[in-house]
Design a protein around this motif. Structure first.
Motif, mmCIF file in Angstrom:
data_model
loop_
_atom_site.group_PDB
_atom_site.id
_atom_site.type_symbol
_atom_site.label_atom_id
_atom_site.label_comp_id
_atom_site.label_asym_id
_atom_site.label_seq_id
_atom_site.Cartn_x
_atom_site.Cartn_y
_atom_site.Cartn_z
ATOM 1 N N THR A 93 0.820 -1.215 0.000
ATOM 2 C CA THR A 93 0.000 0.000 0.000
ATOM 3 C C THR A 93 0.851 1.262 0.000
ATOM 4 N N SER A 94 1.949 1.251 0.757
ATOM 5 C CA SER A 94 2.790 2.455 0.847
ATOM 6 C C SER A 94 3.355 2.855 -0.512
ATOM 7 N N LEU A 95 3.644 1.890 -1.363
ATOM 8 C CA LEU A 95 4.142 2.202 -2.704
ATOM 9 C C LEU A 95 2.985 2.489 -3.654
ATOM 10 N N ARG A 96 1.931 1.709 -3.550
ATOM 11 C CA ARG A 96 0.771 1.870 -4.433
ATOM 12 C C ARG A 96 0.265 3.311 -4.415
ATOM 13 N N ALA A 97 0.256 3.904 -3.235
ATOM 14 C CA ALA A 97 -0.256 5.277 -3.079
ATOM 15 C C ALA A 97 0.618 6.313 -3.783
ATOM 16 N N ARG A 98 1.853 5.978 -4.082
ATOM 17 C CA ARG A 98 2.773 6.919 -4.730
ATOM 18 C C ARG A 98 2.638 6.932 -6.259
ATOM 19 N N PHE A 99 2.027 5.914 -6.844
ATOM 20 C CA PHE A 99 1.988 5.800 -8.302
ATOM 21 C C PHE A 99 1.044 6.814 -8.923
ATOM 22 N N ILE A 100 1.536 7.460 -9.976
ATOM 23 C CA ILE A 100 0.723 8.434 -10.708
ATOM 24 C C ILE A 100 0.515 7.994 -12.159
ATOM 25 N N GLY A 101 1.012 6.824 -12.527
ATOM 26 C CA GLY A 101 0.807 6.316 -13.879
ATOM 27 C C GLY A 101 1.918 5.392 -14.327
ATOM 28 N N GLY A 102 1.879 5.070 -15.603
ATOM 29 C CA GLY A 102 2.880 4.201 -16.211
ATOM 30 C C GLY A 102 3.372 4.810 -17.513
ATOM 31 N N THR A 103 4.500 4.335 -18.000
ATOM 32 C CA THR A 103 5.035 4.850 -19.262
ATOM 33 C C THR A 103 4.213 4.369 -20.448
ATOM 34 N N TYR A 104 3.472 3.277 -20.271
ATOM 35 C CA TYR A 104 2.572 2.798 -21.316
ATOM 36 C C TYR A 104 1.139 3.008 -20.859
ATOM 37 N N HIS A 105 0.337 3.591 -21.741
ATOM 38 C CA HIS A 105 -1.085 3.756 -21.440
ATOM 39 C C HIS A 105 -1.853 3.642 -22.747
ATOM 40 N N GLY A 106 -2.911 2.861 -22.740
ATOM 41 C CA GLY A 106 -3.710 2.639 -23.935
ATOM 42 C C GLY A 106 -4.212 3.918 -24.579
ATOM 43 N N ARG A 107 -4.583 4.933 -23.773
ATOM 44 C CA ARG A 107 -5.079 6.200 -24.331
ATOM 45 C C ARG A 107 -3.978 6.938 -25.086
ATOM 46 N N VAL A 108 -2.739 6.781 -24.637
ATOM 47 C CA VAL A 108 -1.625 7.486 -25.267
ATOM 48 C C VAL A 108 -1.058 6.680 -26.430
ATOM 49 N N HIS A 109 -0.835 5.406 -26.219
ATOM 50 C CA HIS A 109 -0.133 4.572 -27.187
ATOM 51 C C HIS A 109 -1.047 3.734 -28.069
ATOM 52 N N GLY A 110 -2.311 3.627 -27.701
ATOM 53 C CA GLY A 110 -3.214 2.764 -28.453
ATOM 54 C C GLY A 110 -3.109 1.333 -27.965
ATOM 55 N N VAL A 111 -4.100 0.542 -28.289
ATOM 56 C CA VAL A 111 -4.128 -0.827 -27.756
ATOM 57 C C VAL A 111 -4.001 -1.896 -28.827
ATOM 58 N N ASP A 112 -3.920 -1.489 -30.097
ATOM 59 C CA ASP A 112 -3.818 -2.538 -31.110
ATOM 60 C C ASP A 112 -2.430 -3.174 -31.058
ATOM 61 N N PRO A 113 -2.308 -4.410 -31.522
ATOM 62 C CA PRO A 113 -1.034 -5.143 -31.407
ATOM 63 C C PRO A 113 0.159 -4.422 -32.019
#
Length: 194
Positions: free
Chosen positions: A95-115
């Motif tokens: 939980t202590s780490l989970r609360a610090r996350f603000i996102g990831g370098t990969y995101h479907g909205r940014v990069h798209g989800v197609d193969p």
């Protein structure tokens, strides 16, 4: 491109940011690099190449190093963003780490989800993935903790805390370098107006 249309190269929304961001890889950082995936079993340590090791075995070290810096945010910069996915990965962390996350370098909205888009992201060097994310988030200071050392842009290498994939954060030298770089980030923040 007509006005009002989203560019395929820009995020659909402004990503969350923070003054200090730590880009965190997992394999080779918070546990041994020899991780396998199976459709039924999921993600697990290789019983042959990483015998005696377990997933997230060094995550307590990261918690300890980050403790003096409660405002340091985390961004997941790992293939775990794709599989098992950002949300599923966070559920496996304390939980202590989970609360610090603000996102990831990969995101479907940014990069798209197609193969094809997923494949393009996977073949982009990690340092370039991180660099592109810093340009979207615009943190005032950032560090990357990673064992993938190939293809980092020269302008980003000073921000990289390099790990050996077999020892990751269990290496005292890596811990010390991370402490020093975190300290420097916060000293730099206090020296510059927002």
């Amino acid at each position: 491109m007509p006005s009002g249309q989203n560019s395929p190269y820009l995020p659909a929304s402004t990503p969350r940011s923070a003054d200090v961001v730590l880009y965190l890889d997992l394999d080779g950082v918070v546990h041994h690099e020899k991780v396998l995936w199976h459709p039924r079993r999921g993600i697990y340590m290789s019983p042959y190449e990483a015998a005696g090791h377990s997933l997230f075995e060094w995550v307590h070290i990261l918690e300890s190093v980050l403790e003096p810096y409660p405002t340091a945010a985390l961004v997941l910069s790992s293939t775990w963003c794709i599989r098992p996915g950002y949300s599923a990965t966070l559920k496996r962390l304390p939980t202590s780490l989970r609360a610090r996350f603000i996102g990831g370098t990969y995101h479907g909205r940014v990069h798209g989800v197609d193969p094809w888009n997923v494949s393009m992201f996977r073949t982009t060097p990690r340092g370039v993935q991180v660099q592109e994310d810093t340009l979207r988030r615009k943190p005032r200071q950032w560090i990357a903790l990673d064992d993938d050392l190939e293809g980092w842009p020269d302008s980003c290498r000073r921000n990289l805390v390099a790990c050996d994939g077999t020892s990751g954060l269990s290496n005292p030298d890596v811990q010390q370098e991370l402490r020093e770089k975190l300290h420097s980030c916060f000293v730099a923040l206090s020296a510059k107006p927002a």
